[in-house]
Design an enzyme around this catalytic site. Structure first.
Site, PDB file in Angstrom:
ATOM      1  N   SER A 140       0.677 -50.201 -11.735  1.00 55.29           N
ATOM      2  CA  SER A 140      -0.321 -49.249 -11.353  1.00 55.29           C
ATOM      3  C   SER A 140      -1.578 -49.950 -11.005  1.00 55.29           C
ATOM      4  O   SER A 140      -2.152 -50.892 -11.077  1.00 55.29           O
ATOM      5  CB  SER A 140      -0.744 -48.338 -12.699  1.00 55.29           C
ATOM      6  N   LYS A 141      -2.447 -48.866 -10.099  1.00 53.39           N
ATOM      7  CA  LYS A 141      -3.522 -49.515  -9.514  1.00 53.39           C
ATOM      8  C   LYS A 141      -4.614 -49.857 -10.497  1.00 53.39           C
ATOM      9  O   LYS A 141      -5.506 -50.498 -10.224  1.00 53.39           O
ATOM     10  CB  LYS A 141      -4.274 -48.391  -8.402  1.00 53.39           C
ATOM     11  N   ARG A 142      -4.645 -49.341 -11.775  1.00 52.62           N
ATOM     12  CA  ARG A 142      -5.239 -49.585 -12.943  1.00 52.62           C
ATOM     13  C   ARG A 142      -5.516 -51.019 -13.268  1.00 52.62           C
ATOM     14  O   ARG A 142      -6.277 -51.654 -13.699  1.00 52.62           O
ATOM     15  CB  ARG A 142      -5.025 -48.788 -14.184  1.00 52.62           C
ATOM     16  N   ASN A 156      -3.235 -53.610 -11.630  1.00 46.16           N
ATOM     17  CA  ASN A 156      -3.033 -54.252 -10.136  1.00 46.16           C
ATOM     18  C   ASN A 156      -3.335 -53.630  -8.842  1.00 46.16           C
ATOM     19  O   ASN A 156      -2.775 -52.375  -8.584  1.00 46.16           O
ATOM     20  CB  ASN A 156      -1.484 -54.806 -10.344  1.00 46.16           C
TER      21      ASN A 156
END
Length: 492
Positions: free
Chosen positions: A252-254, A256
């Protein structure tokens, strides 16, 4: 039989690493057997789909060397390759399912369905559609259709028994029909849902093998049922393991950066990126870690895919990228690739007007504009602090602004400025206090060119990544704070 695989991304955001990962394995499987690889755009979500997102997807996959034989940009005998241009096709097939008794009209309003879910949740009942549309008589259905009442078309699903289907990696899978919802096939705007469009397109485009993420396993019974209703042969299914963060959570962009263009902007080589994605759950017969695209295609065997969740580790990617830089690029090639990456006319052209009025000699350029050519700025919590604003308020405001920018459809200066100014007002901050925070987060300095011009040039991927980095430097939200902030954000 010619092997035909496909990738079908939705143009609703930044081009995702997961898309490239699935595309690579589909392409490798097809090429290893002399087959064909197709790209189609699943843009039935008209509210969120954008031409910018589609262009970014095509650009990022091309950059990685994932070439397709048919698609919206290259054409082909099975077009159009955008689902938004195939609406009449889906309507005809949806109507066929209704006529054959395999689907039905549903007139339930969103409010009625919300009330159904509340009732099911409060009484600890299985969540799902209750089949109320099936109780309507044919006369009532025709009367409501004739009056123009809003409706959808849903598929009929058995309520008893078990669905069985085979997976190329997992063997036979069984799912109880009671767990399968009566899926909406055609929405009230006339657009198909993923499930109908996916099955119709895969059949009409001659797709023989579907390699997709394991999150789609629970959708396989719906697709198998639709193939049976239409009397078509279903492609062979292969559900690949999901990419994971180092802590084993879903990528997830949270935790990575997940945008392909972020890694391009960071200066990774496309060859190294593709090499690393190829290692995600698969290995060469000789177990070597460094290999090029053709070597992967020549040696690809789907049975060598491991079902354990592959870990996407940026440190390992950087190590592998370093090998490619040192072992495969001569000094001259190194200079050429670096010039192509950032020191080129297209990238420098919008930067020069911003820095030219501020410099007196060329040696002033790098201190002023070096952040355009770097990764994450070296900043501290002290750099981001504001003596007039509480630290917790700053952290929350930065998170809210980031959430707003993640949903921004058109990455333009005025739009970015409006989002940030509005967020400052909502959080009862002076715009200059938020802008100052953004200035340091984006440029790494309190004195540089316009932060909003800089964000446009850096692009959404790098800009958002730097804001997430700044939030991490400031401490980021705890789990309790994150839940509280999310509730508060939704009320703004």
């Amino acid at each position: 039989m010619t092997i035909r695989t496909r990738i079908a991304p939705s143009p609703t955001g930044d081009p995702h690493l997961g898309t490239a990962y699935i595309a690579l394995f589909n392409l490798a499987f097809a090429r290893q057997q002399g087959g064909e690889f197709i790209l189609r755009i699943e843009d039935t979500d008209q509210e969120r789909s954008t031409p910018e997102s589609e262009a970014a997807i095509l650009e990022s996959l091309r950059w990685l060397g994932l070439d397709w034989d048919e698609g919206p940009d290259v054409g082909g005998p099975h077009g159009p390759y955008r689902q938004s241009e195939r609406g009449d096709i889906y309507k005809d097939y949806a109507q066929q399912l209704v006529r054959d008794g395999h689907a039905f009209y549903c007139f339930a309003t969103p409010e009625e369905l919300d009330e159904l879910r509340r009732h099911q949740t409060e009484n600890k009942l299985p969540i799902g559609y209750d089949g109320r549309g099936l109780t309507l008589s044919a006369e009532e259905v025709q009367t409501r259709l004739a009056s123009g009442e809003a409706h959808v078309i849903r598929m009929k699903v058995p309520r008893e028994g078990t669905c069985k289907f085979n997976d190329m990696l997992r063997g036979e899978i069984e799912i109880d029909w009671a767990q399968v919802d009566m899926q909406v096939l055609l929405k009230n705007d006339g657009m198909p849902t993923y499930h109908l469009a996916n099955v119709v397109d895969d059949h009409l485009m001659g797709i023989t093998h579907v390699l997709r993420g394991e999150e789609w396993i629970n959708s396989a019974p719906k697709h198998q049922l639709l193939y049976a209703y239409f009397g078509w042969d279903m492609p062979l299914l292969c559900h690949l393991p999901l990419l994971r963060n180092p802590d084993k959570s879903k990528l997830s962009k949270r935790k990575n950066p997940t945008s392909i263009l972020y890694y391009q902007r960071m200066g990774y080589l496309a060859e190294a990126m593709l090499n690393y994605l190829g290692r995600m759950g698969w290995s060469m017969p000789d177990e070597r870690e460094k290999f090029d695209r053709q070597e992967m295609f020549d040696n690809f065997d789907i049975q060598r895919v491991s079902l354990g969740g592959p870990i996407f580790d940026q440190e390992k990617l950087s190590w592998l990228n370093g090998l490619w830089l040192r072992e495969d690029l001569s000094d001259m090639a190194f200079m050429q690739r670096m010039q192509e990456w950032a020191v080129n006319t297209d990238y420098l052209a919008p930067i020069v007007p911003l820095i030219k009025p501020r410099v007196e000699k060329f040696s002033d350029v790098l201190p002023l504009a070096g952040f355009f050519l770097s990764g994450m700025p070296e900043i501290s919590a002290e750099d981001l602090a504001n003596a007039k604003v509480d630290s917790d308020q700053l952290r929350k405001t930065l998170q809210f602004t980031l959430w707003q920018l993640e949903g921004l459809r058109h990455w333009e200066k005025d739009a970015i400025f409006d989002v940030c100014k509005t967020m400052a007002q909502c959080m009862e901050l002076k715009p200059k206090d938020l802008f100052g925070l953004l200035f340091v987060a984006i440029t790494g300095s309190a004195n540089s060119v316009s932060v909003f011009d800089a964000m446009v040039i850096l692009g959404p991927d790098m800009s958002r990544a730097r804001l997430r980095h700044a939030l991490t430097v400031m401490g980021g939200p705890s789990k309790k704070e994150a839940k509280r902030w999310d509730k508060e954000y939704r009320t703004l």
